[in-house]
Write a protein that holds these residues in place. Structure first.
Motif, short mmCIF file in Angstrom:
data_model
loop_
_atom_site.label_atom_id
_atom_site.label_comp_id
_atom_site.label_asym_id
_atom_site.label_seq_id
_atom_site.Cartn_x
_atom_site.Cartn_y
_atom_site.Cartn_z
N ALA A 74 0.90 -1.24 0.24
CA ALA A 74 0.03 -0.06 0.02
C ALA A 74 0.87 1.21 0.14
O ALA A 74 0.44 2.27 -0.62
N MET A 75 1.95 1.19 0.85
CA MET A 75 2.86 2.45 0.93
C MET A 75 3.53 2.66 -0.50
O MET A 75 3.97 3.69 -0.77
N PRO A 246 -0.76 8.01 5.53
CA PRO A 246 -0.16 6.96 6.30
C PRO A 246 0.73 7.54 7.33
O PRO A 246 0.78 7.00 8.47
N GLU A 247 1.49 8.55 6.78
CA GLU A 247 2.53 9.21 7.88
C GLU A 247 1.76 9.94 8.82
O GLU A 247 2.13 9.91 10.15
N GLU A 268 4.24 2.05 7.32
CA GLU A 268 3.88 0.74 6.31
C GLU A 268 2.51 0.12 6.82
O GLU A 268 1.75 -0.37 6.09
N ARG A 269 2.55 -0.05 8.31
CA ARG A 269 1.66 -0.96 8.94
C ARG A 269 0.20 -0.01 8.81
O ARG A 269 -0.59 -0.79 8.52
N CYS A 270 0.29 1.24 9.11
CA CYS A 270 -0.99 2.02 9.00
C CYS A 270 -1.38 2.02 7.71
O CYS A 270 -2.71 2.10 7.48
N ALA A 271 -0.54 2.07 6.45
CA ALA A 271 -1.01 2.08 5.25
C ALA A 271 -1.94 0.81 4.92
O ALA A 271 -2.84 1.05 4.25
#
Length: 745
Positions: A74-75, A246-247, A268-271
């Motif tokens: 996703a990122m 995401p950031e 990356e996890r949040c994305a």
């Protein structure tokens, strides 16, 4: 093309792939990049051998691009849409449309270069028939590294420009193609204000009676929603659509404060967990179709992509148009059976009846979204009772407001007209008669009548002021004196907590500073005693994205506040005026809005419309859209605004009252679109908080930037109230704004 130039282009493709992958390990790409650098056309015995070696490298690059594309995270896709080589709106205008003329300013010479408007044409040939169909193209433009476009982050006046020309399209009855490509709106409150303008855009787009097609590349939060309300939503396969970057999500989840940065792993996890990709959004129903891009994303030189995009955009416009046409059976059947290969003629102009059907279908489309994203814990009998109440209210409204009231108004108008005509004659005769009586001494009035006409009126008995007596704040139980935060500057004396939070309702008696008060204070001191009847309590907030560890946090908020969501909806009365109220509670996850809160808000609006009652949105506080729910939360912006628009168009009176901190998505949509907005003195109102503005723009804002008086001065709200006067002021607002009919026109 020379071998050196081909090598340069190949090297650029490899560099682009490396930039997309960032710091990820990819040995096969690194090895290929080394071989490209080492390739020397002059090191071979013949030009044919040199060309053959280069073609082998090109073939290997193509195979690797396909392989990498299948493994993109996703990122990685976020990096693709942000890359300077990403296809831009100008590229699309040049290659998708047959002709266009940019309007509303060009490049730097525009009120906002990041927002491009163009009047374009699509030429279609069916046999010997040629159709030139006009369309209004609206979109965010990043260009290819052009700094003056501000990365597609649009300022309030840019969104104003977009709305202006979308209204022109509606007036000229031509479709709108909206290209969404923004990381988010520029968070400044300079007039007309970021939040206020986005809210107006969404509200007005709900009622534009022409087909609207939205094409998403980068859909960042409220900036995307400013032009993203559409009958058909397409999304580029490597794009993303999200409530926050995401950031930004990682900074909130990790409680990161500037100048610190969240780790790449957390980002990356949040994305991933926010479900932001095209595939995620298609599965959730927030987009209707995916436009497939070349491996690693569409760039300016991908001409096959433009052809495919053109086909899908035209097909989407055809589908929306045919869906509301009365004569469409054969063409609609052909398009369903043969998809984009259907050889049909669809003219994009609509009749008045078709335009009405278009708006109705748009409302139904957004009403049906996000129903999977909340938990309906109502029992069977609660649902039956709600349905029964709805039927009774609808039946009563149909009789009382559909038959009785129009008949009554018709007879009243006739009687008024007759009376006014008679007054012309009787007025003259009456004046002459009173003159005769006065001359003979019989025309003097009694002292009482004279005083009624000329004396001062007696003040009416004021409403009782409760000032906290109906609810005792827990803060009053603290056995200590409280200092006003402005005591050094304003000379405020310390006051006993018990007196401050009972007799003075949490308001400093010297300077008027408002201390925070619990939402229960308003329930017990604003509305009539015993009149509150809550409904839809058991529509519950959940975790539709399965965000890690979020179930526990939501459950903790439910137990702490004895609520199932951050929204409370109820029927109540104020000085005998029956009304419907939706309240966002700051103590429940900051008053953030997710799918459950949006659904409850919509149901409350629908009930108010059935009962023909005014609607009050009391915002005890809201931090914005709940980021852990991703687009399930973001979609509430257009979804609830659509319900507000439907309620107001039906004749409803919609008033918003802000308290404490009110920010972001709700403010930039279903709250900010109200024509009547007020604030308690303790409120702070804005599109983004000070930290977000600093991180986004690099500008330090003054301490009073979000002060409610600033919002008043730029026209966002219409008044600032003392907490102790809320009951009186609300009652006056309902009477004066509603007038004789009180709630409904």
């Amino acid at each position: 093309m020379s071998l050196e130039k081909q090598k340069t282009e190949l090297q650029q493709r490899a560099d682009y792939a490396r930039e997309i992958l960032a710091d990820k390990d990819c040995p096969e790409l690194d090895e290929l990049m080394r071989r490209i650098v080492e390739y020397d056309p002059n090191a071979f015995d013949s030009e044919e051998a040199s060309s053959h070696a280069l073609k082998a490298l090109q073939k290997r690059m193509e195979t690797l691009e396909v392989s990498l594309d299948a493994r993109l995270s996703a990122m990685d896709k976020v990096r693709i849409v942000r890359h300077p080589q990403r296809v831009s709106l100008k590229d699309i205008l040049e290659n998708v449309y047959d002709n266009y003329n940019e309007i509303g300013g060009q490049d730097e010479h525009s009120i906002d270069p990041g927002l491009v408007i163009a009047r374009a044409y699509v030429t279609r040939r069916k046999g010997k028939t040629i159709i030139n169909q006009p369309v209004m193209v609206v979109g965010q433009e990043k260009g290819h590294g052009e700094e003056f476009r501000n990365g597609g982050s649009i300022k309030p006046w840019g969104n104003y420009k977009a709305l202006k020309y979308m209204k022109v399209a509606a007036r000229e009855q031509i479709p709108i193609h909206a290209y969404v490509n923004t990381p988010g709106s520029y968070p400044v409150e300079d007039f007309p204000g970021a939040a206020q303008q986005i809210a107006e855009n969404i509200y007005e787009m709900c009622g534009l009676n022409v087909p609207i097609i939205a094409i998403f590349s980068e859909g960042g939060s409220g900036g995307a929603e400013a032009i993203g309300m559409a009958d058909k939503r397409l999304m580029l396969s490597h794009g993303y659509y999200s409530v926050i970057s995401p950031e930004g999500a990682a900074a909130i989840e990790g409680r990161i404060r500037p100048p610190q940065r969240a780790s790449q792993e957390l980002i990356e996890r949040c994305a991933i967990h926010q479900r932001i990709t095209a595939q995620d959004n298609l599965a959730n129903g927030y987009i209707d179709e995916i436009v497939q891009e070349p491996p690693l994303g569409a760039r300016a030189e991908h001409f096959d992509f433009y052809r495919q995009l053109r086909e899908q955009v035209i097909h989407a416009t055809d589908e929306v148009t045919l869906s509301v046409r009365s004569m469409r059976f054969l063409r609609g059947l052909s398009m369903r059976l043969f998809k984009r290969d259907a050889d049909v003629i669809v003219r994009w102009n609509l009749t008045e009846r078709a335009r009405e059907r278009l708006l109705d279908r748009r409302f139904k489309k957004y009403r049906a979204l996000a129903r999977h994203a909340y938990e309906d814990k109502r029992t069977f009998w609660e649902r039956v009772n709600a349905a029964r109440s709805g039927v009774i209210s609808t039946t009563y409204a149909a009789i009382a407001y559909g038959i009785v009231k129009p008949t009554q108004q018709r007879f009243t108008r006739i009687a008024e007209e007759v009376t006014d005509e008679v007054h012309v004659v009787t007025g003259k005769l009456g004046s002459a008669w009173h003159g005769i009586l006065k001359k003979i001494g019989l025309g003097s009035k009694s002292k009482q009548v004279e005083m009624e006409l000329t004396g001062l009126s007696e003040p009416k008995k004021s409403m009782p002021e409760t000032n906290g007596r109906g609810y005792v704040s827990p803060q009053a139980a603290i056995d200590r004196e409280v200092s006003c935060p402005f005591s050094d500057r304003r000379g405020c004396l310390d006051i006993w907590a018990r007196d401050l939070f009972t007799d003075y309702a949490g308001v400093c008696p010297n300077c008027g500073h408002h201390f925070p008060m619990e939402y229960q204070w308003y329930l017990h001191n604003v509305f009539d005693t015993g009149s509150i009847l809550e409904f839809n309590r058991n529509i519950s907030a959940g975790n539709p994205t399965n965000f890690p560890d979020f179930d526990e946090r939501v459950q903790a908020a439910k137990q702490k506040n004895n609520m199932e969501s951050g929204c409370m909806t109820f029927n109540t009365s104020l000085e005998g005026i029956r009304l419907t109220c939706a309240m966002l509670v700051a103590k429940f996850r900051g008053g953030s809005v997710g799918a459950a809160e949006g659904e409850k808000f919509i149901r409350a609006l629908e009930l108010a419309q059935k009962k023909h009652q005014p609607f009050l949105a009391y915002i005890h506080g809201t931090a914005g859209i709940r980021i852990q729910e991703g687009v399930n939360g973001l979609i509430q912006m257009p979804r609830v605004t659509m319900a507000v628009r439907r309620y107001i168009d039906a004749g409803g009176l919609y008033i918003v009252l802000y308290d404490t901190n009110s920010y972001a998505g709700p403010l930039a949509s279903f709250l900010g679109c109200s024509p009547y907005q007020y604030a308690v003195r303790s409120s702070r109102i804005g599109f983004a908080g000070p930290g977000v503005i600093k991180e986004t723009t690099g500008v330090d804002i003054p301490p009073d930037y979000h002060n409610c008086y600033k919002a008043l001065s730029r026209g966002h709200i219409q008044g600032v109230w003392d907490r102790r006067d809320i009951r009186k002021n609300l009652h006056q607002a309902f009477l004066t704004i509603g007038g004789r009919n009180l709630y409904y026109r």
